[in-house]
Design an enzyme around this catalytic site. Structure first.
Site, short mmCIF file in Angstrom:
data_model
loop_
_atom_site.label_atom_id
_atom_site.label_comp_id
_atom_site.label_asym_id
_atom_site.label_seq_id
_atom_site.Cartn_x
_atom_site.Cartn_y
_atom_site.Cartn_z
N HIS A 19 -53.34 -22.60 75.17
CA HIS A 19 -54.02 -23.84 74.77
C HIS A 19 -54.10 -24.88 75.89
CE1 HIS A 19 -53.52 -22.20 70.72
NE2 HIS A 19 -52.24 -22.03 70.99
C1 BDR Z 1 -49.85 -27.01 71.67
O1 BDR Z 1 -48.56 -27.27 71.13
C2 BDR Z 1 -47.58 -26.91 72.06
O2 BDR Z 1 -46.66 -26.03 71.48
C3 BDR Z 1 -48.27 -26.27 73.21
O3 BDR Z 1 -47.63 -26.59 74.44
C4 BDR Z 1 -49.65 -26.81 73.14
O4 BDR Z 1 -49.75 -28.06 73.81
C5 BDR Z 1 -50.44 -25.84 70.93
O5 BDR Z 1 -50.52 -26.15 69.56
#
Ligand code: BDR
Ligand code: CA
Length: 319
Positions: free
Chosen positions: A245
């Site tokens: 992500h």
């Molecule tokens: C997002 O939440 C965090 O766990 C990850 O680093 C990313 O920014 C994904 O949902």
């Protein structure tokens, strides 16, 4: 080349660290600082990981400021079950850096940096928006100095860890709401889109063949992330591979030509019985908001091949 001045706010975290491979080595960016916040792990851990990531990637010249240890009005719910107790799976730094964070905390560091900068600054927010919300509450005058906020989080359809909410919003929904409605240009890289920027098992093995410490760290991180996401998120039903992500969101800053966007009116549910942290985006224009009222630039498609090419080439460049 004219560089983009940026401050990165993060909760490192596996995919935050993966994204640094691209941002820290991009000639397009002038990184004025990195700030940490509690999210994937507690603030001590996200700060330690970020300091050591900077050292490993040869960017100890970038100042780092430690941020908020908990959301605005709620206790922290972390994501250790995905990112591990140390936030980076089973990866540990062999020779930790002795460098310490800046003497200013994140809110004051960002404030000072914005006030000093001759150009407007982009904020790349890869974590719960606690630091940024506090900044805007304390120093509303900085709005003029922020070019835009690019945020990883929110969605129309894809929730995680709840069916309707994404982690970075769910952890601090009040902060997300405040920032989204602040009037600053708000670009949302939602999970609906980051799920299309995925790594297959073959892609992860490809990373494992690149022989330098940064690529090897990325290999270990992605292997662990893939295992825990598969175990905890029923990911085989929903995702085509490992969604990275924060990397996807970071590439929107360096290579916007790989994405398309659309403007929506948006808000965040902060009081729902089942839906706290849901990002309400009026994608069918039901509320008939004017163009000026459409406060969210929603990133609605990504060129996956383009992102992977940049990621792999960058990892090779550390050789
Ligand atoms: C997002 O939440 C965090 O766990 C990850 O680093 C990313 O920014 C994904 O949902
Ligand atoms: Ca993150």
């Amino acid at each position: 080349m004219e560089q983009i001045s940026v401050i990165i706010d993060c909760d490192t975290g596996i995919d935050d660290m993966v994204s640094f491979a691209v941002t820290l080595s991009s000639k397009k960016l002038n990184i004025l600082g990195i700030t940490t916040v509690a999210g994937n792990q507690k603030i001590d851990i996200t700060t330690y990981n970020t300091l050591n990531g900077l050292a490993l990637m040869g960017r100890e010249d970038i100042p780092l400021a430690r941020g908020e240890e908990k959301p605005l009005y709620r206790p922290l719910r972390d994501a250790g079950y995905i990112h591990g107790n140390g936030g980076l799976g089973e990866y540990y730094f062999k020779n930790p850096t002795s460098k310490q964070p800046d003497k200013l905390d994140a809110v004051h560091f960002i404030y000072e940096t914005l006030m000093k900068s001759e150009e407007k600054v982009v904020i790349l927010a890869l974590a719960p928006l606690t630091n940024i919300a506090k900044l805007l509450m304390q120093y509303p005058e900085v709005k003029e100095r922020i070019e835009k906020i690019i945020f990883m989080g929110g969605s129309i359809r894809s929730g995680n860890p709840t069916p309707v909410s994404t982690f970075n919003v769910l952890v601090d929904p009040e902060a997300a709401r405040l920032v989204m409605k602040s009037g600053i240009s708000f670009h949302m890289c939602p999970m609906d889109t980051t799920k299309d920027a995925y790594l297959t098992d073959e892609d992860i093995e490809h990373i494992g063949k690149i022989n330098n410490p940064v690529a090897q760290m990325n290999y270990q991180l992605c292997k662990f992330y893939n295992d825990t996401v598969n175990k905890n998120n029923n990911a085989h039903n929903r995702f085509k591979g490992l969604c990275i992500h924060d990397l996807c969101t970071a590439v929107y800053l360096t290579n916007p030509e790989l994405f398309t966007t659309v403007k929506y009116y948006g808000d965040v549910e902060t009081k729902g019985e089942l839906t706290t942290g849901f990002t309400m985006l009026d994608y069918e224009d039901i509320l008939r908001k004017s163009d000026e009222e459409k406060n969210v630039t929603y990133i609605n498609s990504v060129n996956r091949d383009g992102i992977l090419k940049i990621y792999f080439e960058t990892l090779k460049s550390f050789e």
